[in-house]
Design a protein around this motif. Structure first.
Motif, PDB file in Angstrom:
ATOM      1  N   LEU A 101     -36.185  26.538  61.903  1.00 50.10           N
ATOM      2  CA  LEU A 101     -37.663  26.386  61.698  1.00 50.10           C
ATOM      3  C   LEU A 101     -37.419  24.980  62.169  1.00 50.10           C
ATOM      4  CD1 LEU A 101     -39.905  27.250  59.636  1.00 50.10           C
ATOM      5  CD2 LEU A 101     -38.440  25.981  57.740  1.00 50.10           C
ATOM      6  N   VAL A 102     -37.468  23.675  61.694  1.00 50.87           N
ATOM      7  CA  VAL A 102     -37.413  22.548  62.219  1.00 50.87           C
ATOM      8  C   VAL A 102     -37.807  22.479  63.586  1.00 50.87           C
ATOM      9  CG1 VAL A 102     -36.261  20.270  62.401  1.00 50.87           C
ATOM     10  CG2 VAL A 102     -36.033  21.705  59.973  1.00 50.87           C
ATOM     11  N   ARG A 103     -37.022  23.093  64.582  1.00 49.99           N
ATOM     12  CA  ARG A 103     -37.074  22.805  65.987  1.00 49.99           C
ATOM     13  C   ARG A 103     -38.805  23.148  65.741  1.00 49.99           C
ATOM     14  NH1 ARG A 103     -32.272  24.949  70.514  1.00 49.99           N
ATOM     15  NH2 ARG A 103     -32.139  22.096  71.323  1.00 49.99           N
ATOM     16  N   ARG A 104     -38.742  24.057  65.704  1.00 50.46           N
ATOM     17  CA  ARG A 104     -39.908  24.827  65.745  1.00 50.46           C
ATOM     18  C   ARG A 104     -41.234  23.923  65.457  1.00 50.46           C
ATOM     19  NH1 ARG A 104     -41.786  29.813  63.708  1.00 50.46           N
ATOM     20  NH2 ARG A 104     -43.290  30.205  65.624  1.00 50.46           N
ATOM     21  N   ILE A 105     -41.247  23.424  63.899  1.00 53.14           N
ATOM     22  CA  ILE A 105     -42.183  22.568  64.063  1.00 53.14           C
ATOM     23  C   ILE A 105     -41.978  21.416  64.302  1.00 53.14           C
ATOM     24  CG2 ILE A 105     -42.460  20.973  61.356  1.00 53.14           C
ATOM     25  CD1 ILE A 105     -41.408  22.934  60.193  1.00 53.14           C
ATOM     26  N   ILE A 106     -41.139  20.975  64.766  1.00 53.00           N
ATOM     27  CA  ILE A 106     -41.173  19.533  65.628  1.00 53.00           C
ATOM     28  C   ILE A 106     -42.049  20.160  67.204  1.00 53.00           C
ATOM     29  CG2 ILE A 106     -39.742  17.592  67.469  1.00 53.00           C
ATOM     30  CD1 ILE A 106     -37.287  18.811  65.167  1.00 53.00           C
ATOM     31  N   ARG A 107     -41.772  21.490  67.579  1.00 54.03           N
ATOM     32  CA  ARG A 107     -42.063  22.180  68.619  1.00 54.03           C
ATOM     33  C   ARG A 107     -43.831  21.574  68.679  1.00 54.03           C
ATOM     34  NH1 ARG A 107     -39.631  23.520  73.212  1.00 54.03           N
ATOM     35  NH2 ARG A 107     -41.662  25.384  73.031  1.00 54.03           N
ATOM     36  N   GLY A 108     -43.978  22.267  67.080  1.00 51.80           N
ATOM     37  CA  GLY A 108     -45.732  21.921  67.159  1.00 51.80           C
ATOM     38  C   GLY A 108     -46.124  23.452  66.850  1.00 51.80           C
ATOM     39  N   GLU A 109     -45.213  24.282  66.816  1.00 49.85           N
ATOM     40  CA  GLU A 109     -45.595  25.614  66.336  1.00 49.85           C
ATOM     41  C   GLU A 109     -45.778  25.830  64.899  1.00 49.85           C
ATOM     42  OE1 GLU A 109     -42.257  28.073  68.310  1.00 49.85           O
ATOM     43  OE2 GLU A 109     -42.322  27.186  70.024  1.00 49.85           O
ATOM     44  N   THR A 110     -45.996  27.091  64.812  1.00 45.39           N
ATOM     45  CA  THR A 110     -46.791  27.490  63.597  1.00 45.39           C
ATOM     46  C   THR A 110     -45.695  28.343  62.594  1.00 45.39           C
ATOM     47  OG1 THR A 110     -48.827  28.046  64.341  1.00 45.39           O
ATOM     48  CG2 THR A 110     -47.994  29.049  62.525  1.00 45.39           C
ATOM     49  N   TRP A 111     -45.101  27.505  61.938  1.00 45.69           N
ATOM     50  CA  TRP A 111     -43.727  27.537  61.159  1.00 45.69           C
ATOM     51  C   TRP A 111     -43.878  29.884  60.639  1.00 45.69           C
ATOM     52  CZ3 TRP A 111     -42.723  29.954  56.490  1.00 45.69           C
ATOM     53  CH2 TRP A 111     -43.405  29.641  55.249  1.00 45.69           C
ATOM     54  N   HIS A 112     -44.675  29.668  60.555  1.00 47.25           N
ATOM     55  CA  HIS A 112     -44.226  31.759  59.418  1.00 47.25           C
ATOM     56  C   HIS A 112     -44.813  32.879  60.690  1.00 47.25           C
ATOM     57  CE1 HIS A 112     -49.145  31.891  59.417  1.00 47.25           C
ATOM     58  NE2 HIS A 112     -49.113  30.460  58.394  1.00 47.25           N
ATOM     59  N   GLN A 113     -45.353  32.003  61.868  1.00 43.53           N
ATOM     60  CA  GLN A 113     -45.295  33.094  63.188  1.00 43.53           C
ATOM     61  C   GLN A 113     -44.622  33.865  63.363  1.00 43.53           C
ATOM     62  OE1 GLN A 113     -47.615  31.581  66.690  1.00 43.53           O
ATOM     63  NE2 GLN A 113     -48.890  32.985  65.762  1.00 43.53           N
ATOM     64  N   ALA A 114     -44.528  35.079  63.521  1.00 44.94           N
ATOM     65  CA  ALA A 114     -43.514  35.756  63.983  1.00 44.94           C
ATOM     66  C   ALA A 114     -42.650  35.501  65.399  1.00 44.94           C
ATOM     67  CB  ALA A 114     -43.932  37.727  64.407  1.00 44.94           C
ATOM     68  N   HIS A 115     -41.565  35.459  65.755  1.00 43.84           N
ATOM     69  CA  HIS A 115     -41.109  35.158  66.997  1.00 43.84           C
ATOM     70  C   HIS A 115     -39.473  35.222  67.300  1.00 43.84           C
ATOM     71  CE1 HIS A 115     -38.230  32.284  64.464  1.00 43.84           C
ATOM     72  NE2 HIS A 115     -38.944  32.143  63.839  1.00 43.84           N
ATOM     73  N   ARG A 116     -38.907  34.788  68.373  1.00 44.42           N
ATOM     74  CA  ARG A 116     -37.149  35.257  68.542  1.00 44.42           C
ATOM     75  C   ARG A 116     -36.507  34.174  68.491  1.00 44.42           C
ATOM     76  NH1 ARG A 116     -40.344  38.656  74.028  1.00 44.42           N
ATOM     77  NH2 ARG A 116     -40.815  37.019  74.711  1.00 44.42           N
ATOM     78  N   SER A 117     -36.732  33.644  67.917  1.00 45.58           N
ATOM     79  CA  SER A 117     -36.100  31.911  68.847  1.00 45.58           C
ATOM     80  C   SER A 117     -34.782  31.371  67.697  1.00 45.58           C
ATOM     81  CB  SER A 117     -37.106  30.764  68.808  1.00 45.58           C
ATOM     82  OG  SER A 117     -37.739  30.367  67.722  1.00 45.58           O
TER      83      SER A 117
END
Length: 341
Positions: free
Chosen positions: A253-269
């Motif tokens: 979650l933290v890394r995705r937020i830092i990358r500017g991604e939408t935190w609640h969006q479905a992903h595979r990371s």
């Protein structure tokens, strides 16, 4: 543990196993299905919402009064009220999809109810005013537990296996501390154990948000209740015991937020998803997480009650190691197409 207790746990597991089969047929009939997308770890169409089986078994045990001598009335009400709320919202999401905001509101209400009934997290006065801060922190932790279990329920067997192992180690630790609430943990573990054979690779049913959100809140509630029992069990103990899921979910979650991604969006990371792609196997990844629990996290959590003065140091070492491992695997980073299994 007496033979009568073992027999009762066996009955719970068997009842959960049989009920899962019945619920699977009903969910299939009413088309409560998970259709694979480009962000899924599975292929085809599968039944979801199977967590109804173990949550119904566990809530019936709580409501029946069988655990009355070992759980306070407040804890029972917290489990039933909070569990029903998040399970209801989870089932709605499984069946019809529920937007992020109303889902979060329900989670906050459920967590607030639990904290109101059980109490917050003790915070030393020299840090912050404990009267309110401890309750707010407890709500935040519970909401994150709900979502962490939900985020981590992405491959066959992983969430159910985690819940069973956490329940077993928690029961052992509380038993050693003389806390009779260990029986509630054993009942939870037995209920999920009955569901597990249906969810192992290749899964015939998914627990869905119904089950994963319920497990996150229930485990968090039972853990929070133990902090008010006067035993050497601490927040560090629970942080270690739940570390595999909490670290993977948090780092991602933290890394995705830092990358500017939408935190609640479905992903595979998540780290487990990266490993699933690399190995092309759900079973191997689930087994790895189980081994980490069995060989590292369970024993380390137990050690915090043996030498409670070193609990913080033990937790820091264990959790930092998990963080480094998650970063090394690539938690929070995008990757190529998922290998469907």
């Amino acid at each position: 543990m007496s033979l009568s207790v073992l027999a009762s746990l066996t009955v719970l597991a068997l009842a959960s196993f049989l009920l899962t089969g019945v619920i699977r047929r009903l969910l299939l009939h009413f088309q409560v299905l998970d259709v694979a997308t480009g962000r899924s770890s599975h292929s085809g169409i599968q039944v979801r919402g199977g967590g109804l089986s173990f949550l119904l078994i566990f809530l019936v045990v709580i409501a029946s009064g069988l655990l009355d001598p070992w759980l306070t009335a407040n804890v029972r009400l917290a489990l039933m009220g909070g569990g029903a709320l998040v399970a209801g919202a989870g089932f709605w999401d499984d069946a019809r999809q529920l937007a992020v905001l109303p889902r979060l509101v329900v989670q906050l209400v459920a967590a607030g109810w639990v904290v109101f009934m059980v109490g917050g997290v003790a915070i030393p006065e020299w840090i912050l005013a404990p009267s309110l801060t401890g309750e707010v922190l407890a709500v935040v932790i519970l909401v994150w537990m709900i979502n962490a279990f939900n985020f981590m329920d992405g491959i066959d067997g992983i969430a159910a296996t985690e819940a069973i192992l956490v329940a077993v180690f928690a029961a052992v630790i509380l038993y050693q501390c003389g806390d009779p609430a260990y029986l509630a943990w054993m009942c939870l573990g037995a209920a999920v154990l009955g569901f597990l054979p249906w969810n192992l690779p290749r899964a015939r049913i998914f627990m869905g948000d119904t089950g994963s959100c319920f497990l996150g809140l229930t485990i968090g509630t039972l853990a929070l209740a133990s902090l008010h029992g006067g035993s050497p069990v601490s927040l560090w103990t629970w942080g270690i015991l739940m570390g595999a899921f909490l670290v993977d979910a948090t780092v991602t979650l933290v890394r995705r937020i830092i990358r500017g991604e939408t935190w609640h969006q479905a992903h595979r990371s998540h780290a487990y998803q990266h490993l699933s792609r690399k190995w092309g196997s759900h079973g191997r990844v689930t087994s790895l997480y189980a081994l980490v629990n069995l060989l590292v996290l369970g024993p380390a959590a137990y050690w915090t009650i043996v030498v409670p003065r070193d609990a913080a140091a033990i937790a820091m070492v264990v959790l930092l190691t998990l963080v480094l491992a998650a970063l090394r695997i690539g938690a929070g980073l995008p990757d190529g197409p998922m290998r469907k299994v």
